[in-house]
Design an enzyme around this catalytic site. Structure first.
Site, mmCIF file in Angstrom:
data_model
loop_
_atom_site.group_PDB
_atom_site.id
_atom_site.type_symbol
_atom_site.label_atom_id
_atom_site.label_comp_id
_atom_site.label_asym_id
_atom_site.label_seq_id
_atom_site.Cartn_x
_atom_site.Cartn_y
_atom_site.Cartn_z
ATOM 1 N N GLY A 7 0.801 -1.116 0.041
ATOM 2 C CA GLY A 7 0.127 0.087 -0.025
ATOM 3 C C GLY A 7 0.626 1.211 0.134
ATOM 4 O O GLY A 7 2.033 1.213 -0.490
ATOM 5 N N GLU B 156 5.738 -3.398 1.013
ATOM 6 C CA GLU B 156 5.697 -3.010 -0.453
ATOM 7 C C GLU B 156 4.822 -1.788 -0.739
ATOM 8 O O GLU B 156 3.601 -1.696 -0.495
ATOM 9 C CB GLU B 156 4.937 -4.041 -1.418
ATOM 10 C CG GLU B 156 5.711 -5.491 -1.342
ATOM 11 C CD GLU B 156 6.906 -5.574 -2.051
ATOM 12 O OE1 GLU B 156 7.111 -4.672 -2.958
ATOM 13 O OE2 GLU B 156 7.568 -6.661 -2.142
ATOM 14 N N LEU B 157 5.774 -0.603 -0.871
ATOM 15 C CA LEU B 157 4.931 0.699 -0.586
ATOM 16 C C LEU B 157 5.081 1.385 -1.899
ATOM 17 O O LEU B 157 5.251 0.904 -3.085
ATOM 18 C CB LEU B 157 5.795 1.393 0.150
ATOM 19 C CG LEU B 157 5.727 0.804 1.757
ATOM 20 C CD1 LEU B 157 6.638 1.557 2.631
ATOM 21 C CD2 LEU B 157 4.417 0.156 2.318
ATOM 22 N N CYS C 137 1.947 0.619 -8.945
ATOM 23 C CA CYS C 137 3.073 1.047 -8.050
ATOM 24 C C CYS C 137 4.445 1.167 -8.673
ATOM 25 O O CYS C 137 5.143 1.932 -8.705
ATOM 26 C CB CYS C 137 3.322 0.443 -6.873
ATOM 27 S SG CYS C 137 3.386 -1.506 -7.355
ATOM 28 N N GLU D 227 3.045 10.392 -6.432
ATOM 29 C CA GLU D 227 2.663 9.356 -7.032
ATOM 30 C C GLU D 227 1.150 9.875 -7.691
ATOM 31 O O GLU D 227 0.261 10.100 -7.023
ATOM 32 C CB GLU D 227 2.334 8.157 -6.281
ATOM 33 C CG GLU D 227 3.005 6.892 -6.951
ATOM 34 C CD GLU D 227 2.379 5.786 -5.674
ATOM 35 O OE1 GLU D 227 2.003 5.952 -4.801
ATOM 36 O OE2 GLU D 227 2.553 4.523 -6.258
#
Ligand code: NAP
Length: 490
Positions: free
Chosen positions: A238, A260-261, A294, A392
């Site tokens: 996230g 997992e960013l 991502c 992002e």
């Protein structure tokens, strides 16, 4: 959109705890909607701390039994789960598209992608080796063995409702861990369907527990796992702020973490690149899932000598992309997940234009299609003072930055707290070697836009997190090493 399944087949509205489908303890529910239309799909359990605790209790009870299964027994269960996922690929693909909005072809593609991790970790389960350490003293034998860490809490985002959770559950079960999981508010149905198939595949009661919760329940629900010392690991995919929060809040029980960013991927096109290949690679990397991944390039750096030509080639291809609901077989870009996402994209484009960006194509919402559509967009003359350079965007927007030499491009690419994916196109073998080493990222695409594979280590550096999913390294995050020293053997 209608779905070809009856609710009785794959759609589940209750939590899956201890092998049973149960409503939230207080009976609460929240609504799942179709992002293409805003229509209600169904209502699911709105869990709270009591439900999180029930899931942990079930996982704790099942853990000693699952830990002690033979690796080949765990592998067999995972293989059956894999087979069932593939047997239901069409229905699962439709379910993904229904709650997440991606075109059906991408929904089905995600099923195959997510399933590949299950098959991979079924095999890896049988390869959990330890070491016999070369003898240091007479009469002593020293060995290192790997053991499952214990109960794993998996928290996942909405952009890949199947793949993100499959690639956490599969290695956890392969390692001998039991799992409590909470999918995103926007996309709980695919995760619940996966639990149903896991149950059918023979995953024993309590080994996998999935609960759903709305955004305003998520904090308190997950907090129960953060504070519970029986939960030994958090695996999270996230955003970076939430990842940092989980790291802080789980510190009191010192859990193992995989994070997992977010990313802010650079994509560099050098003068010596094959421009057609670079455009094709950028389209593949950027517009998958409508730019909501991502590893999507967020900043595209193009060298002076090819800037205008690349911009023209790219804009022409982007303008041809078909924006439509998932049900349209020609759809290439679906709706964004929700209004918040759409507003962030519009804010980034408006801010860029205010700071001098030129709109080459797109730049607008598409309300005639539905509430959450945004036109695929290319912006020229992007500069570092624009919000889209440091945040992002998570949408179908390509900002083109200009650079003149290699050092400048690498410096700009690395000038971000994030370090997940990066890409560059060049045909100079020495430059490829140099830039590949210099980019600060966990993943580097060189003349390639499609990087994901179950056989590859997926993960970031810097504020994109730590830990790796997939590959031969992926199981390590779910194992701890125990050193056994046996004396008195002389
Ligand atoms: P998010 O807001 O961080 O949410 C991710 C998950 O955490 C959801 O299940 C969410 O629940 C839950 N959550 C949010 N706040 C929480 C809190 N305070 N306590 C406990 N749980 C909480 O991220 P997102 O917007 O869904 O996903 C997009 C982000 O994920 C992007 O930054 C993207 O780059 C990143 N991502 C990274 C990878 C990777 O592999 N590195 C892959 C995919 C996506 P709710 O849904 O209820 O809010």
């Amino acid at each position: 959109m209608t779905i070809s399944l009856s609710k009785g087949e794959l759609i589940r509205e209750n939590n899956f705890i201890g092998g049973l489908w149960v409503p939230a303890t207080d009976g609460a529910q929240f609504t799942v909607t179709n992002p293409a239309t805003g229509e209600v799909v169904t209502n699911v359990a709105n869990s709270g701390p009591a439900d999180a605790r029930a899931a942990t209790n079930a996982a704790a009870q099942a853990f000693p039994m699952w830990r002690d299964t033979l690796p080949k027994e765990r592998a067999a269960v995972l293989r059956r789960w894999h087979a069932l996922i593939l047997e239901n690929a069409n229905s699962l693909g439709e379910l993904i598209s229904l709650e997440q909005g991606k075109p059906l072809a991408e929904g089905r593609g995600e099923v195959a992608y997510g399933a590949s991790y299950v098959a991979w970790f079924a095999d890896e389960a049988t390869r959990i080796y330890g070491d016999i350490i070369p003898q240091q003293q007479r009469g002593k034998r020293m060995t290192a063995v790997k053991e499952p860490v214990g109960i794993v809490a998996a928290i996942t985002p909405w952009n890949f409702p199947l793949a993100m959770i499959a690639r956490k559950i599969a290695p956890a079960l392969a390692a001998g861990c039991t799992v409590v999981a909470k999918p995103a508010e926007d996309t709980p149905l695919t995760a619940l369907a996966l639990a149903l198939l896991a149950h059918e595949a023979g995953v024993p009661a309590g080994v996998l527990n999935v609960i759903s919760a709305s955004r305003d329940h998520a904090v308190a629900t997950v907090a129960d796992w953060l504070e519970d010392s029986r939960v030994r690991k958090i695996t999270f995919t996230g955003s970076t702020p939430v990842g940092k929060y989980l790291a802080r809040e789980s510190a009191s029980t010192l859990k193992k973490l995989s994070l997992e960013l977010g990313g802010n991927a650079p994509f560099i096109v050098f003068d010596d690149a094959d421009l057609d290949a670079a455009v094709t690679g950028l389209l593949a990397a950027k517009f998958r899932n409508g730019g909501q991944t991502c590893v999507c390039p967020n900043r595209v750096y193009v060298q002076d000598g090819v800037y205008e030509r690349f911009a023209a080639l790219l804009s022409e291809r982007v303008a041809e992309l078909k924006v439509a609901p998932a049900t349209d077989p020609a759809a290439q870009i679906g709706p964004m997940i929700n209004v918040r996402a759409l507003e962030k994209i519009a804010r980034h484009v408006d801010d860029a234009v205010r700071h001098g960006a030129r709109v080459l194509t797109g730049g607008n919402r598409l309300p005639e299609l539905g509430p959450h559509y945004f036109a695929p967009t290319v912006l020229a003359d992007a500069t570092p003072d624009m919000a889209l350079c440091c945040e992002e965007t998570f949408g179908p927007v390509v900002p083109l930055f200009r650079f003149s030499d290699e050092a400048e491009a690498v410096q700009a690419a690395n000038d971000t707290p994030f370090g997940l994916a990066s890409y560059f196109y060049s045909q100079d073998v020495r430059r490829i070697n140099r830039v590949g080493r210099q980019l600060e990222a966990g993943i580097v695409g060189i003349n390639e836009g499609a990087l994901a594979s179950e056989a590859a280590p997926f993960g970031g550096v810097k504020e994109s997190g730590y830990g790796r999913e997939g590959s031969k390294y992926g199981l390590d995050d779910y194992l701890s090493i125990k050193y056994l020293c046996q004396g008195g053997l002389d």
